[in-house]
Enzyme design. Structure first.
Site, PDB file in Angstrom:
ATOM      1  N   HIS A 157       1.233   3.388  -0.633  1.00  0.00           N
ATOM      2  CA  HIS A 157      -0.177   2.755  -0.706  1.00  0.00           C
ATOM      3  C   HIS A 157      -1.211   3.569  -0.867  1.00  0.00           C
ATOM      4  O   HIS A 157      -1.102   4.597   0.021  1.00  0.00           O
ATOM      5  CB  HIS A 157      -0.309   1.653   0.155  1.00  0.00           C
ATOM      6  CG  HIS A 157      -1.260   0.839   0.190  1.00  0.00           C
ATOM      7  ND1 HIS A 157      -2.238   1.016   1.216  1.00  0.00           N
ATOM      8  CD2 HIS A 157      -1.783   0.172  -1.081  1.00  0.00           C
ATOM      9  CE1 HIS A 157      -3.527   0.183   1.003  1.00  0.00           C
ATOM     10  NE2 HIS A 157      -3.360  -0.288  -0.235  1.00  0.00           N
ATOM     11  N   SER A 158      -2.042   3.614  -1.906  1.00  0.00           N
ATOM     12  CA  SER A 158      -3.207   4.330  -1.669  1.00  0.00           C
ATOM     13  C   SER A 158      -2.891   6.079  -1.386  1.00  0.00           C
ATOM     14  O   SER A 158      -2.254   6.274  -2.531  1.00  0.00           O
ATOM     15  CB  SER A 158      -4.179   4.074  -0.475  1.00  0.00           C
ATOM     16  OG  SER A 158      -5.447   4.555  -0.377  1.00  0.00           O
ATOM     17  N   LEU A 159      -3.397   6.588  -0.527  1.00  0.00           N
ATOM     18  CA  LEU A 159      -3.135   8.121  -0.526  1.00  0.00           C
ATOM     19  C   LEU A 159      -1.596   8.339  -0.300  1.00  0.00           C
ATOM     20  O   LEU A 159      -1.110   9.690  -0.713  1.00  0.00           O
ATOM     21  CB  LEU A 159      -3.976   8.600   0.797  1.00  0.00           C
ATOM     22  CG  LEU A 159      -3.870  10.063   1.011  1.00  0.00           C
ATOM     23  CD1 LEU A 159      -4.356  11.208  -0.212  1.00  0.00           C
ATOM     24  CD2 LEU A 159      -4.617  10.565   2.198  1.00  0.00           C
TER      25      LEU A 159
END
Length: 694
Positions: A351-353
């Protein structure tokens, strides 16, 4: 005297009652009184979950509770017997009455074998009594039922009064307060607690439990900061939600395969790297230089957003990739130890980074030696000839064909040519003029070629670009992931910032054949991947099917209204055009004929108009997406998938932007795509294909 004796003494206070035990046999021919039939209470096991200093007792699933009760009944709980629960993610140490997390660090929870419960005015749910006090209550209840004598006060050692009015009505009073200077009396102690016997009488939500068979393992890596959703929950809690949604999606969409026992479930395990990064002492250094104003905001930034800067620092990037890779390897080995019969595959999700960290790790994995041999054997026989042929074509293009023999003698292919320096060309005896042409070509090719990190280039050479990924020693994973899922991912943005203009359509991750980029339309952190592979073509991402089929109603309504407005606009423009032509062109005596011709032309115009300006139809109206070649990054399949926004979210995109970035953990549509793709690798499909699905 023991507390149990005290309770029994209170009940059997009169000689008549004492003589009544054991119960009198019923008169001849009379039916025994149902009230005098005593049946032992069925215990259920609970564990205590502490959230924000508040205790909440949660029941184990029926199968876990039965397993614990079986171990308890065997008498083996005198040893330190360990019983796996919650799908093997927690162990219960029976003797210590403790529930311990297996794969991650978590506070140890108290475990209790529960039979009696109480609930006060301020309690939302029933709370179990301790095991010893429950035994005393059960003994008192047994005597009351056996004697059919009720409405007796029972006093516990802590002076708490329990009154058993009848089997259905039992109450618990707080300790009686003594009169003090303020004049408080026992009647001012508030309302009594309700007392219930047996878990079946307290309406507890007992989980169904999980299938024992695990078909696939997915590691989930979090993004920036320790909190992963809008409620500031940890990665463990968010992945628990994701897992629970997956179980309900399996029951709803893979029912046939479950009934035929073809599938069990997918296990999702969280991977935490934030705590390791912030335990390096960097927080102390940051604290020293952080300004004292707007304290909370600055600490929030230090704890979350700075993770992005840490990842772009070579020092802390190494810490992050080492932590993620070693944690996934550790979890994999531990999982295999606890599940020796596991034969399924492994996938990873970020998720995300976290998705960027995984992408960088995957691009730097080395294919297995046998795979290298297969790919190299096929290429060795042709690569030299093909490489020399490519160089000949380049030299011909540069009008330098007379130097082909020199490059062929040096076994120079295109990859080697692009690595050449001026010194190399000098050593080969290339004169200054041709040398300048070749160097100019090499320079322009380096700028135009795919500058992806560590082997993503078509020529498989490391670009000497300062914008490429942070220099780090990327560890190897102990397994080959089947699929890589990215949720709300900034991969596209980071690659662009690193100087990547285009991803080679022939490129695929060395050890992972599948790649899905899933995002919410309002997610401010998410970026697409496909336009980097096919930059010359504009096309929409794949719309993720709703888990209940069809599109969400408001999207269908929006598309219907859009289609209707386009048709109305086209028809209106056609009618106006015909009317204007008839008004300006027709002479006065021929009004009737012109009007008749005008009607005919109006009909023709109305029919032709949609064909005249097809570009006015928005992309959202198009139901079928044409087949688009998006390269080999996902095995030739589409990569970008967009979720359908909820009706309330469409009112204000900015208001729901943050929620859009954190919505994936409870998104049924996201989970269903993950399950569909995982089980497709095993040849198992959904019960009913969803419209719009691949």
């Amino acid at each position: 005297p023991s507390p149990g004796a005290a309770l029994r003494r209170d009940i059997m206070s009169t000689p008549e009652q004492q003589r009544a035990l054991p119960p009198r046999a019923p008169a001849e021919g009379a039916e025994p009184d149902p009230a005098s039939r005593y049946e032992a209470v069925v215990p259920h096991w609970f564990y205590c979950k502490v959230t924000d200093s508040r205790e909440r007792w949660v029941p184990f699933s029926s199968q876990d509770s039965e397993r614990l009760e079986e171990a308890h009944g065997s008498g083996r709980d005198r040893e330190d017997l360990v019983v796996p629960t919650s799908g093997g993610r927690y162990d219960v140490h029976l003797q210590k009455r403790q529930r311990v997390a297996v794969y991650w660090e978590e506070e140890v929870s108290e475990v209790r074998r529960c039979t009696w419960f109480y609930k006060g005015d301020k309690d939302n749910k029933y709370i179990p009594y301790s095991e010893t006090f429950s035994e005393e209550l059960e003994e008192a209840y047994r005597i009351a039922v056996t004697l059919d004598e009720w409405k007796k006060k029972l006093e516990s050692p802590s002076r708490e009064i329990i009154i058993l009015h009848n089997p259905k009505l039992m109450v618990h009073y707080h300790p009686v307060a003594t009169s003090d200077d303020w004049g408080s009396t026992p009647t001012e102690q508030g309302r009594p607690r309700t007392v219930k016997r047996g878990v079946e009488n307290i309406a507890a939500e007992i989980p169904n439990g999980e299938p024992l068979q695990i078909d696939h393992l997915v590691f989930v890596v979090h993004g920036i900061g320790p909190a992963c959703d809008i409620r500031f929950r940890s990665i463990v809690q968010c992945v628990n939600d994701f897992r629970n949604v997956s179980l309900s999606m399996l029951q709803a969409h893979f029912k046939k395969a479950q009934e035929q026992q073809q599938i069990g479930r997918v296990e999702f395990l969280p991977v935490n790297w934030h705590s390791s990064l912030h335990s390096t002492g960097v927080d102390v250094d940051l604290e020293r230089i952080t300004l004292p104003s707007i304290n909370r905001l600055r600490h929030f930034i230090n704890d979350t957003i700075l993770d992005v800067f840490f990842y772009n620092s070579s020092t802390y990037c190494q810490t992050i990739v080492d932590t993620v890779a070693s944690e996934m390897n550790r979890l994999y080995q531990l999982f295999l130890q606890r599940n020796p019969l596991f034969k399924g595959g492994v996938s990873i999700a970020g998720h995300s980074l976290g998705s960027l960290i995984l992408f960088d790790l995957l691009t730097n994995q080395k294919a297995a030696p046998e795979e290298d041999e297969h790919s190299q054997e096929g290429s060795r026989t042709t690569s030299s000839h093909r490489g020399i042929k490519e160089v000949k074509e380049i030299l011909k293009k540069l009008e330098l064909s007379e130097y082909c023999d020199v490059f062929e003698k040096e076994r120079m292919d295109r990859q080697a040519l692009l690595l050449c320096t001026e010194e190399n060309l000098k050593e080969m005896g290339i004169p200054l003029g041709p040398r300048m042409k070749i160097l100019h070509y090499i320079s322009s090719e380096r700028k135009m070629q795919v500058c992806l990190p560590c082997g993503l280039c078509s020529s498989r050479n490391k670009p000497a670009s300062p914008l490429s990924q942070v220099s780090a020693n990327y560890p190897q994973l102990n397994y080959k992931p089947s699929i890589f899922f990215a949720f709300g991912s900034p991969i596209g943005m980071f690659l662009t910032v690193r100087g990547v203009k285009r991803i080679n359509p022939n490129y695929s991750l060395p050890t992972c054949k599948g790649f899905f980029n899933i995002f919410h339309p309002f997610d401010p952190v998410a970026y697409r991947i496909e336009p980097m592979i096919v930059p010359d073509l504009e096309f929409e991402p794949m719309l993720l099917p709703h888990h209940k089929g069809r599109k969400r109603m408001h999207l269908e309504l929006k598309e219907g209204l859009t289609r209707m407005s386009v048709d109305l606009k086209n028809n209106l423009l056609g009618s106006l055009r015909v009317a204007w032509q008839s008004f300006t062109r027709a002479p006065l005596p021929a009004v009737e004929a012109a009007s008749a011709d005008g009607e005919t032309e109006a009909e023709a115009g109305a029919e032709k108009q949609p064909e005249v300006k097809p570009e006015e139809t928005p992309a959202a109206v198009k139901e079928e997406t044409p087949l688009i070649n998006v390269g080999r990054l996902n095995g030739g399949n589409r990569i970008d998938y967009v979720l359908q926004e909820k009706p309330i979210e469409s009112f204000n995109e900015y208001l729901f932007a943050l929620q859009g970035h954190l919505c994936y953990w409870e998104s049924e549509d996201t989970v269903l795509l993950v399950l569909k793709e995982i089980y497709q690798t095993q040849g198992i499909t959904l019960d009913q294909p969803l419209p719009g699905g691949q």
